[in-house]
Design a protein around this motif. Sequence first.
Motif, mmCIF file in Angstrom:
data_model
loop_
_atom_site.group_PDB
_atom_site.id
_atom_site.type_symbol
_atom_site.label_atom_id
_atom_site.label_comp_id
_atom_site.label_asym_id
_atom_site.label_seq_id
_atom_site.Cartn_x
_atom_site.Cartn_y
_atom_site.Cartn_z
ATOM 1 N N TYR A 63 40.166 36.986 39.979
ATOM 2 C CA TYR A 63 40.402 36.608 38.686
ATOM 3 C C TYR A 63 39.156 36.523 38.116
ATOM 4 O O TYR A 63 39.097 36.209 36.719
ATOM 5 N N ASP A 64 37.940 36.659 38.570
ATOM 6 C CA ASP A 64 36.674 36.777 38.129
ATOM 7 C C ASP A 64 36.255 38.438 38.060
ATOM 8 O O ASP A 64 35.670 39.236 39.153
ATOM 9 N N VAL A 65 36.559 39.301 37.182
ATOM 10 C CA VAL A 65 36.622 40.824 37.232
ATOM 11 C C VAL A 65 35.084 41.239 36.843
ATOM 12 O O VAL A 65 34.740 40.799 35.687
ATOM 13 N N ALA A 66 34.703 42.064 37.701
ATOM 14 C CA ALA A 66 33.380 42.532 37.559
ATOM 15 C C ALA A 66 33.291 44.135 37.024
ATOM 16 O O ALA A 66 32.569 44.586 36.327
ATOM 17 N N ASP A 67 34.736 44.739 37.260
ATOM 18 C CA ASP A 67 34.821 46.132 36.665
ATOM 19 C C ASP A 67 36.250 46.330 36.567
ATOM 20 O O ASP A 67 37.112 46.293 37.371
ATOM 21 N N TYR A 68 36.727 46.289 35.130
ATOM 22 C CA TYR A 68 37.966 46.532 34.805
ATOM 23 C C TYR A 68 38.507 47.982 35.074
ATOM 24 O O TYR A 68 39.930 48.138 35.169
ATOM 25 N N ARG A 69 37.905 48.893 35.554
ATOM 26 C CA ARG A 69 38.478 50.126 35.737
ATOM 27 C C ARG A 69 38.293 50.846 37.100
ATOM 28 O O ARG A 69 38.481 51.870 37.414
ATOM 29 N N SER A 70 37.918 49.738 38.347
ATOM 30 C CA SER A 70 37.617 50.233 39.426
ATOM 31 C C SER A 70 38.262 49.214 40.393
ATOM 32 O O SER A 70 38.322 47.983 40.384
ATOM 33 N N VAL A 71 38.874 49.761 41.591
ATOM 34 C CA VAL A 71 39.526 48.923 42.690
ATOM 35 C C VAL A 71 38.203 48.291 43.447
ATOM 36 O O VAL A 71 37.246 49.193 43.911
ATOM 37 N N ASP A 72 38.532 47.159 43.789
ATOM 38 C CA ASP A 72 37.464 46.561 44.588
ATOM 39 C C ASP A 72 37.579 47.236 46.046
ATOM 40 O O ASP A 72 38.624 47.417 46.560
ATOM 41 N N PRO A 73 36.307 47.458 46.732
ATOM 42 C CA PRO A 73 36.567 47.995 48.022
ATOM 43 C C PRO A 73 37.275 47.324 49.069
ATOM 44 O O PRO A 73 37.895 47.788 50.087
ATOM 45 N N MET A 74 37.381 46.257 49.120
ATOM 46 C CA MET A 74 38.311 45.364 50.068
ATOM 47 C C MET A 74 39.613 45.595 49.991
ATOM 48 O O MET A 74 40.326 45.559 50.862
ATOM 49 N N PHE A 75 40.268 46.057 48.755
ATOM 50 C CA PHE A 75 41.712 46.687 48.307
ATOM 51 C C PHE A 75 41.412 48.225 48.709
ATOM 52 O O PHE A 75 42.977 48.603 48.832
ATOM 53 N N GLY A 76 40.684 49.027 48.865
ATOM 54 C CA GLY A 76 40.721 50.452 48.977
ATOM 55 C C GLY A 76 39.933 51.159 48.025
ATOM 56 O O GLY A 76 39.053 50.628 47.497
ATOM 57 N N ARG A 77 40.405 52.443 47.759
ATOM 58 C CA ARG A 77 39.638 53.327 47.038
ATOM 59 C C ARG A 77 40.643 53.302 45.763
ATOM 60 O O ARG A 77 41.787 52.921 45.507
ATOM 61 N N ASP A 78 39.909 53.810 44.606
ATOM 62 C CA ASP A 78 40.579 54.057 43.207
ATOM 63 C C ASP A 78 41.853 54.955 43.504
ATOM 64 O O ASP A 78 42.654 54.827 42.897
ATOM 65 N N GLU A 79 41.603 55.845 44.259
ATOM 66 C CA GLU A 79 42.529 56.802 44.563
ATOM 67 C C GLU A 79 43.906 56.167 45.283
ATOM 68 O O GLU A 79 44.915 56.520 45.179
ATOM 69 N N ARG A 107 29.223 38.821 37.103
ATOM 70 C CA ARG A 107 28.512 39.783 37.822
ATOM 71 C C ARG A 107 29.000 41.289 36.922
ATOM 72 O O ARG A 107 28.492 42.247 37.233
ATOM 73 N N HIS A 108 29.805 40.995 35.760
ATOM 74 C CA HIS A 108 30.189 42.217 35.176
ATOM 75 C C HIS A 108 29.021 42.771 34.359
ATOM 76 O O HIS A 108 27.887 41.928 34.166
ATOM 77 N N GLU A 109 28.886 43.956 34.136
ATOM 78 C CA GLU A 109 27.495 44.583 33.491
ATOM 79 C C GLU A 109 27.477 44.098 32.292
ATOM 80 O O GLU A 109 26.410 43.901 31.708
ATOM 81 N N TRP A 110 28.541 43.639 31.476
ATOM 82 C CA TRP A 110 28.291 42.901 30.058
ATOM 83 C C TRP A 110 27.607 41.689 30.380
ATOM 84 O O TRP A 110 26.463 41.413 29.456
ATOM 85 N N PHE A 111 27.838 40.935 31.155
ATOM 86 C CA PHE A 111 27.007 39.397 31.157
ATOM 87 C C PHE A 111 25.936 39.934 31.877
ATOM 88 O O PHE A 111 24.806 39.192 31.423
ATOM 89 N N GLN A 112 25.628 40.739 32.800
ATOM 90 C CA GLN A 112 24.484 40.776 33.374
ATOM 91 C C GLN A 112 23.220 41.426 32.241
ATOM 92 O O GLN A 112 22.054 40.894 32.265
ATOM 93 N N ARG A 113 23.831 42.007 31.498
ATOM 94 C CA ARG A 113 22.901 42.831 30.348
ATOM 95 C C ARG A 113 22.579 41.432 29.260
ATOM 96 O O ARG A 113 21.503 41.684 28.767
#
Length: 551
Positions: A63-79, A107-113
């Motif tokens: 529930y702390d999303v770092a990228d809304y369009r990408s699957v976390d590698p712990m769950f697998g691939r985007d495919e 860690r989201h790029e928005w907050f990092q920037r």
Amino acid sequence: MDKQWWKRSVMYQIYPQSFKDSNGDGIGDLPGIIEKLDYLAELGIDVLWICPIFRSPMVDNGYDVADYRSVDPMFGRDEDLDELIAAAELRGIKIVLDLVLNHCSDRHEWFQRALEYPNSEEAGYFYFRHTDDGQPPNNWRSNFGGSAWAQTEDGRWYLHTFAKEQPDLNWENPKLRRELYDMINWWLDKGVGGFRIDAITFIKKDLSFASGEVEEGALYPIENFQSYPGISEFLTELKRETFAKYDAVTVAEAPGVSPELFAEYAGPDGHFSMIFDFNWDHIKGVSVKCDPDSVAAWRSRIFESVLHTQKHGWSAIFLENHDQARCPDKFLDKDKHSRDSMACLATTYMLLRGTPFIYQGQELGMTNGMRSGIGEFQDVSALNQWEEGLAQGRSEEEMLRELNDYGRDNARSPFQWNAEPNAGFTTGTPWMPVHPDYRQVNAEKLQADASSIWAYYKELIAFRKSEEWSDILAFGSFEPALTEYPSLIAYRRNFEGRTLLVLNNFGDELKLPLEGRQIVFNSFTGQESSATADGLLNLLPYQSVVLVESK
């Protein structure tokens, strides 16, 4: 009457870390869900709500999303997510993703920037404040404990309604809103059936940022983020720019919505298809703990809520989710845990007006674990509450008992597939310990037993969706019945001149007149469930029966 597809549906919630691990790393994943789609189809499920699988540092389990369009590698691939959507569709199952819009990860790029460039466009996506005295801007308290403000290295403060690693998004910023809308439409274009929307009533803030009054005995007040005036403009725009363009289902977690505002949120023209009904499910001390007064109190809350919602809109109904205790422990004394008592609970809520949700493992009768110390908890909320409780002088024994009874880790132990090591969840070391009862309580064993609670859930779902009764149970009105019996939760479902009477007995044996009614569904089988020779229905403890009253 509108007959939207989701009113006939039975939805199933998956907590992906704990559902099925396909690669032996101890963490559930998307290929594991794909592997078990036939299990879900056999049960009768037609919508899967999957808790967050987006890229995340997992401070709050996704529930702390770092990228809304990408699957976390712990769950697998985007495919893998694309494959899951397609494989589910082949089985008549829609995928609903968890959508977190109040906050993102630090860690989201928005907050990092925003951290690197205080004057950047992205800095306006968050609530940053300066103070002259170096103290937080106000005394608001986070929902996870402690101050709702965290300080950056350059001295700025940012708002976080939940963990400090979850900075709140500034919905006052139109560019931020457009970023979110584009992301939502991107997923809908990929074939997602809809969204469960997390903590949506928190997106509107009190822009005065004034400190609140401190209640006696409390360290901080929780600011009234919930359904704050002005939120309707945000939600109207959100629907117009996204969901309304698709035949999508939206299920909002909307705590704090008053009865007066229900129609605005989940009415025929509301912001969402439905909202979760928290009015009767998660109330400490209001349950069916075996005595008539408790049953009657729980029944009163159910009936009051359903009578209100049917006038104004639609609700999502449930007994369990990823944030709560397991329902046998929540509603029943431990010595009353049985197939029959769990079946009675299931029937009580599954045949109400609303869209029923089943949480993974609920159909197995999974129960709470028992942890002996705080070191055995993983939930960030539990850890924060523990530290805050110690600061308030609470005893460790009291806090441990409360977390064991109500903590969020209870629902997050791995799914119990079979009696093999680690309950067949993983060939590796599970990220959270498996419940020790998995050799007795597991899907393989219960699926093979026609009298099990799993078999009953399958039978109950089939009854709810059957051609003969689905119109009544999906679209029919709700009417309380037989309230003179304090331990009986009884109600009618009426539709186009046809009526079903649903009886759920949480007390002693009852004899009720059949009066020409016909039994069409029964949680008990065999001789014990038959009507008596003198025209009475012999309703045993924890028995549920459905009768047809007219045609």
